[in-house]
Design an enzyme around this catalytic site. Structure first.
Site, PDB file in Angstrom:
ATOM      1  N   CYS A  21      77.975  61.274 -55.330  1.00 15.89           N
ATOM      2  CA  CYS A  21      79.233  60.598 -55.013  1.00 15.89           C
ATOM      3  C   CYS A  21      78.961  59.292 -54.256  1.00 15.89           C
ATOM      4  O   CYS A  21      78.499  58.336 -54.844  1.00 15.89           O
ATOM      5  CB  CYS A  21      80.152  61.553 -54.237  1.00 15.89           C
ATOM      6  SG  CYS A  21      81.872  60.993 -54.163  1.00 15.89           S
ATOM      7  N   GLU A  73      77.120  70.211 -56.736  1.00 18.79           N
ATOM      8  CA  GLU A  73      76.886  71.354 -55.850  1.00 18.79           C
ATOM      9  C   GLU A  73      78.014  72.373 -55.898  1.00 18.79           C
ATOM     10  O   GLU A  73      77.820  73.559 -55.589  1.00 18.79           O
ATOM     11  CB  GLU A  73      76.671  70.883 -54.401  1.00 18.79           C
ATOM     12  CG  GLU A  73      77.890  70.328 -53.699  1.00 18.79           C
ATOM     13  CD  GLU A  73      78.113  68.830 -53.895  1.00 18.79           C
ATOM     14  OE1 GLU A  73      78.793  68.212 -53.053  1.00 18.79           O
ATOM     15  OE2 GLU A  73      77.586  68.283 -54.890  1.00 18.79           O
ATOM     16  N   HIS A 123      80.428  65.969 -57.924  1.00 19.58           N
ATOM     17  CA  HIS A 123      79.815  66.886 -56.950  1.00 19.58           C
ATOM     18  C   HIS A 123      79.255  68.113 -57.677  1.00 19.58           C
ATOM     19  O   HIS A 123      79.911  69.156 -57.764  1.00 19.58           O
ATOM     20  CB  HIS A 123      80.849  67.321 -55.906  1.00 19.58           C
ATOM     21  CG  HIS A 123      81.223  66.240 -54.955  1.00 19.58           C
ATOM     22  ND1 HIS A 123      80.557  66.034 -53.765  1.00 19.58           N
ATOM     23  CD2 HIS A 123      82.176  65.280 -55.024  1.00 19.58           C
ATOM     24  CE1 HIS A 123      81.090  65.002 -53.125  1.00 19.58           C
ATOM     25  NE2 HIS A 123      82.073  64.528 -53.873  1.00 19.58           N
TER      26      HIS A 123
END
Length: 542
Positions: free
Chosen positions: A380, A516, A514
């Site tokens: 990001c 994750e 993102h």
């Protein structure tokens, strides 16, 4: 028939209700049941989107674009069930809904009250959109005794009466502290917490007692006697080295068996915990270790990067190595050389963030990774700073910056006011509210054939979750590609840059989304698995 398990907490906050809920969900899944997990948050914010990471920690984003509590990340990682906007609600959102109805005249001039209007709205949230799942686990945020949580506790009390014991039970998580000066475990905090819960009409079926050592059988019987529960329903929740051991420990303590007994469910299959045992074995006895520097601006609050830390652990599991994290505040690079902090690490990751503070330090970390050929992962804001660094130091644009930091003659990162989501045009304005105005949720991207990321994903089309307000300026793409920064992922319409990479670098990837948020211990995200693999190779060179 859907059964409901309500998880409350007492004595102190941060005992791990979210982790307990996630682990219980995993155990029920391992027995063949389907589960859904929800979180009721008592604070007045509509969602955590505008809250400081130092106060709230990470904002977890769902595919449908909801900004939610970080506990939903635990739920997804442990069960693999994708969370939705309907799985997290706050007092603010409940009241917003009710007041909108009141202004519209939906209550026909009646007086709007906490009971029944607020409690009815909470019950409607808890029971809606559950599908045909076997169990709904509903965690109530905060601590019993907090004034903010009273409407939620009253709502689940009412639901318990309406559904009956065969369809609703209560689990209460408390603390059994050890007092070193006395050399004793103390049960009184648990007794008082349950007394508080019973005073509002809720009798817990099961007590989950957090402790740092074994609770003697005599103390468990004492807790059971004073709290009006069966002795075998007093479950000790001991501290463990890894959160992925929690399902195994809970099963060993009989937690899932007591849940089934409370519901009078007999002859349920034994859980298959093979994958959890494999994960724990890899975490406990890795074949090696690597060090990754996380250069961020909220490093004083590790919960601000909760999913990120777990995804790096998952990358370690995929490569059978332990990942040691060094949390570095990016501002230190604005006063000190990056070399003294980064020359020993095997990988550098710059995560998401907002605002100008620390941005120049992040850019210096990018420069170090690019010039020293250290594996770099920008997520990001970390991707945006990689683009700014490349514009300044590769493309010869010294004034390159982001319009997020103020007016700039070279806005290589800027505010996009219009973009496509599916077939719908989404718009935003720099003058609008901060809450809910970002590019949020799942978006597709097309990967460049033959690129590193296409090889990592094994596909040319991906879908990932976003949470950001600014985008890389498409007007600079050609100039940057001429200098070696390849835009290997773009939005389907070719307008929004999604991924950058440097092909002749050992591992240099920046992504606007993102990744994750979608990583799981038993299914590590491919980018994290590949990044950690690159750090393993780097460790052999250092």
């Amino acid at each position: 028939m859907t059964r409901y398990i309500f998880i409350t907490g007492g004595v102190v906050s941060s005992l791990g209700k979210g982790l307990a809920s996630a682990a219980l969900g995993a155990l029920l899944q391992a027995r063949g049941f389907t589960v859904r997990l929800r979180k009721l948050d008592p604070y007045l914010n509509v969602d955590p989107g505008t809250m400081s990471p130092y106060q709230h920690g990470e904002v977890y984003v769902t595919d449908d674009g909801a900004e939610t509590d970080l506990d939903l990340g635990h739920y997804e990682r442990f069960t693999g069930v994708a969370s939705r906007q309907s799985d997290n609600v706050t007092t603010g959102r409940i009241y917003q809904t009710i007041l909108t109805k009141e202004r519209r005249g939906d209550y026909l001039g009646g007086t709007v009250q906490v009971i029944p209007h607020v409690t009815d709205a909470i019950k409607e949230f808890v029971t809606a959109d559950t599908g045909a799942c076997d169990f709904v686990l509903c965690e109530i945020g905060g601590t019993v005794g907090d004034i903010e949580s009273l409407p939620f506790l009253e709502a689940i009390r009412q639901l318990g009466n309406e559904l009956g014991q065969d369809q609703a039970i209560y689990v209460h998580l408390t603390l059994v502290p050890f007092i070193p000066s006395a050399g004793e475990l103390k049960t009184k905090p648990t007794q008082h917490s349950v007394k508080e819960l019973r005073s509002i009409g809720i009798q817990p079926n099961i007590l989950l007692c957090r402790c740092d050592r074994e609770v003697p059988e005599s103390e468990r019987r004492k807790i059971a006697l004073f709290c009006n529960v069966r002795p075998e329903a007093v479950i000790q929740a001991l501290d463990v080295p890894s959160i992925y051991e929690v399902p195994l420990r809970y099963h060993a303590e009989g937690f899932d068996r007591q849940i089934l007994k409370a519901f009078r469910i007999e002859n349920a299959p034994e859980p298959d915990l093979t994958r959890w045992k494999q994960i724990c074995a890899r975490v406990a006895a890795p074949e090696g270790e690597v060090t990754v520097a996380v250069v961020g601006k909220y490093t004083g609050m590790k919960d601000a990067y909760k999913s990120l830390a777990e995804a790096l652990t998952h990358g370690g599991i995929a490569n059978n190595v332990r990942v040691n994290l060094e949390w570095i505040e990016s501002e230190v690079f604005e006063a000190e050389s990056a070399v003294q902090h980064l020359e020993h690490v095997h990988g550098i990751l710059v995560p998401g963030g907002f605002g100008k503070r620390g941005s120049e330090g992040k850019i210096k970390a990018v420069s170090f990774a690019r010039e020293r050929r250290v594996p770099y992962f920008g997520i990001c804001f970390g991707m945006q700073m990689a683009v700014v660094e490349a514009a300044r130091n590769l493309a010869g644009i010294p004034d390159a910056s982001s319009s997020e930091f103020g007016a700039t003659p070279e806005p290589v990162v800027g505010l996009m006011t219009e973009w496509l989501q599916g077939n719908q045009v989404q718009t935003r304005s720099s003058e609008g509210d901060l809450g809910g105005t970002m590019r949020l949720g799942a978006y597709s991207a097309k990967l460049k054939a033959g690129s590193k990321v296409a090889e990592i994903y094994g596909s040319e089309w991906i879908t990932e979750r976003h949470r950001h307000r600014y985008e890389v300026n498409n007007a600079y793409v050609k100039r940057l590609e001429q200098r070696g920064l390849i835009f290997s992922g773009m939005s389907p319409d070719g307008v929004l840059p999604e991924i950058v990479e440097i092909p002749d670098h050992p591992w240099f990837v920046g992504v606007q989304y993102h990744p994750e948020l979608k990583s799981k211990p038993f299914e590590p995200h491919p980018l994290f698995a590949s990044f950690i693999k690159a750090t393993v190779e780097q460790s052999r060179l250092v």
